[in-house]
Design a protein around this motif. Structure first.
Motif, PDB file in Angstrom:
ATOM      1  N   ASN A 242       0.876  -1.170   0.000  1.00  0.00           N
ATOM      2  CA  ASN A 242       0.000   0.000   0.000  1.00  0.00           C
ATOM      3  C   ASN A 242       0.909   1.215   0.000  1.00  0.00           C
ATOM      4  O   ASN A 242       1.912   1.236   0.718  1.00  0.00           O
ATOM      5  N   THR A 243       0.549   2.206  -0.777  1.00  0.00           N
ATOM      6  CA  THR A 243       1.365   3.416  -0.787  1.00  0.00           C
ATOM      7  C   THR A 243       0.527   4.600  -1.246  1.00  0.00           C
ATOM      8  O   THR A 243      -0.560   4.432  -1.797  1.00  0.00           O
ATOM      9  N   THR A 244       1.040   5.782  -1.014  1.00  0.00           N
ATOM     10  CA  THR A 244       0.425   7.002  -1.518  1.00  0.00           C
ATOM     11  C   THR A 244       1.305   7.545  -2.632  1.00  0.00           C
ATOM     12  O   THR A 244       2.509   7.747  -2.435  1.00  0.00           O
ATOM     13  N   LEU A 245       0.713   7.753  -3.783  1.00  0.00           N
ATOM     14  CA  LEU A 245       1.423   8.284  -4.936  1.00  0.00           C
ATOM     15  C   LEU A 245       1.294   9.798  -4.968  1.00  0.00           C
ATOM     16  O   LEU A 245       0.205  10.333  -4.760  1.00  0.00           O
ATOM     17  N   ALA A 246       2.395  10.475  -5.231  1.00  0.00           N
ATOM     18  CA  ALA A 246       2.370  11.922  -5.439  1.00  0.00           C
ATOM     19  C   ALA A 246       1.970  12.185  -6.889  1.00  0.00           C
ATOM     20  O   ALA A 246       2.302  11.412  -7.787  1.00  0.00           O
ATOM     21  N   ALA A 247       1.270  13.257  -7.111  1.00  0.00           N
ATOM     22  CA  ALA A 247       0.816  13.604  -8.456  1.00  0.00           C
ATOM     23  C   ALA A 247       1.997  13.813  -9.392  1.00  0.00           C
ATOM     24  O   ALA A 247       2.958  14.514  -9.046  1.00  0.00           O
ATOM     25  N   ASN A 248       1.930  13.187 -10.560  1.00  0.00           N
ATOM     26  CA  ASN A 248       2.901  13.376 -11.640  1.00  0.00           C
ATOM     27  C   ASN A 248       4.339  13.058 -11.261  1.00  0.00           C
ATOM     28  O   ASN A 248       5.271  13.597 -11.866  1.00  0.00           O
ATOM     29  N   GLU A 249       4.528  12.195 -10.267  1.00  0.00           N
ATOM     30  CA  GLU A 249       5.866  11.783  -9.850  1.00  0.00           C
ATOM     31  C   GLU A 249       6.054  10.301 -10.145  1.00  0.00           C
ATOM     32  O   GLU A 249       5.435   9.455  -9.495  1.00  0.00           O
ATOM     33  N   PRO A 250       6.897   9.943 -11.110  1.00  0.00           N
ATOM     34  CA  PRO A 250       7.126   8.524 -11.393  1.00  0.00           C
ATOM     35  C   PRO A 250       7.739   7.833 -10.176  1.00  0.00           C
ATOM     36  O   PRO A 250       8.540   8.427  -9.445  1.00  0.00           O
ATOM     37  N   ALA A 251       7.354   6.588  -9.950  1.00  0.00           N
ATOM     38  CA  ALA A 251       7.866   5.835  -8.808  1.00  0.00           C
ATOM     39  C   ALA A 251       7.972   4.360  -9.166  1.00  0.00           C
ATOM     40  O   ALA A 251       7.164   3.842  -9.931  1.00  0.00           O
ATOM     41  N   THR A 252       8.985   3.709  -8.616  1.00  0.00           N
ATOM     42  CA  THR A 252       9.086   2.253  -8.684  1.00  0.00           C
ATOM     43  C   THR A 252       8.601   1.721  -7.353  1.00  0.00           C
ATOM     44  O   THR A 252       9.151   2.059  -6.299  1.00  0.00           O
ATOM     45  N   LEU A 253       7.555   0.911  -7.385  1.00  0.00           N
ATOM     46  CA  LEU A 253       6.961   0.391  -6.153  1.00  0.00           C
ATOM     47  C   LEU A 253       7.545  -0.958  -5.752  1.00  0.00           C
ATOM     48  O   LEU A 253       7.589  -1.280  -4.568  1.00  0.00           O
ATOM     49  N   SER A 254       7.971  -1.746  -6.728  1.00  0.00           N
ATOM     50  CA  SER A 254       8.488  -3.068  -6.407  1.00  0.00           C
ATOM     51  C   SER A 254       9.315  -3.597  -7.568  1.00  0.00           C
ATOM     52  O   SER A 254       9.007  -3.315  -8.727  1.00  0.00           O
ATOM     53  N   THR A 255      10.368  -4.344  -7.240  1.00  0.00           N
ATOM     54  CA  THR A 255      11.118  -5.101  -8.239  1.00  0.00           C
ATOM     55  C   THR A 255      11.270  -6.521  -7.711  1.00  0.00           C
ATOM     56  O   THR A 255      11.533  -6.725  -6.528  1.00  0.00           O
ATOM     57  N   ILE A 256      11.067  -7.480  -8.595  1.00  0.00           N
ATOM     58  CA  ILE A 256      11.107  -8.887  -8.215  1.00  0.00           C
ATOM     59  C   ILE A 256      11.831  -9.652  -9.319  1.00  0.00           C
ATOM     60  O   ILE A 256      11.626  -9.379 -10.505  1.00  0.00           O
ATOM     61  N   SER A 257      12.665 -10.597  -8.924  1.00  0.00           N
ATOM     62  CA  SER A 257      13.278 -11.528  -9.869  1.00  0.00           C
ATOM     63  C   SER A 257      12.930 -12.936  -9.425  1.00  0.00           C
ATOM     64  O   SER A 257      12.892 -13.217  -8.230  1.00  0.00           O
ATOM     65  N   PHE A 258      12.663 -13.818 -10.395  1.00  0.00           N
ATOM     66  CA  PHE A 258      12.396 -15.205 -10.049  1.00  0.00           C
ATOM     67  C   PHE A 258      12.901 -16.112 -11.155  1.00  0.00           C
ATOM     68  O   PHE A 258      13.107 -15.685 -12.292  1.00  0.00           O
ATOM     69  N   SER A 259      13.114 -17.379 -10.818  1.00  0.00           N
ATOM     70  CA  SER A 259      13.684 -18.345 -11.749  1.00  0.00           C
ATOM     71  C   SER A 259      12.669 -18.756 -12.808  1.00  0.00           C
ATOM     72  O   SER A 259      11.505 -18.992 -12.513  1.00  0.00           O
ATOM     73  N   TYR A 260      13.166 -18.849 -14.014  1.00  0.00           N
ATOM     74  CA  TYR A 260      12.361 -19.198 -15.178  1.00  0.00           C
ATOM     75  C   TYR A 260      11.794 -20.614 -15.071  1.00  0.00           C
ATOM     76  O   TYR A 260      12.432 -21.520 -14.553  1.00  0.00           O
TER      77      TYR A 260
END
Length: 98
Positions: A53-71
């Motif tokens: 859960n997060t609050t986004l600021a107007a017109n501000e790009p953000a990365t919320l999550s990055t995930i890597s997993f095995s193919y």
């Protein structure tokens, strides 16, 4: 990558790096400040999930999550998102999602 209509705040970018890993990036860009909640479920050689859960600021790009997993041949990434207005949407990518 899943291209979204401009009225959705969240974007799901999925890359198969051909090195045995699938990389997922959940990014956000909202025209207005708002709260969002989300759940990402990944399925590959194993299964995992991530909620936030997060609050986004107007017109501000953000990365919320990055995930890597095995193919795995049947890998899948699913996103469920709910915006403050109550609008919800599901996105999915990968051969195992069908």
């Amino acid at each position: 990558m899943t291209d979204l209509p401009v009225d959705r705040a969240l974007r799901l970018e999925v890359t198969d790096n051909e090195d045995g890993l699938i990389q997922v990036r959940l990014s956000a860009l909202s025209p207005e400040s708002q709260k969002v909640s989300y759940e990402i479920v990944t399925q590959g050689a194993s299964r995992s999930s991530h909620r936030g859960n997060t609050t986004l600021a107007a017109n501000e790009p953000a990365t919320l999550s990055t995930i890597s997993f095995s193919y795995a041949d049947n890998w899948c990434v699913k996103l469920n998102a709910v915006e403050e207005s109550g609008k919800s949407y599901d996105l999915q990518e990968g051969p195992g999602c069908g």
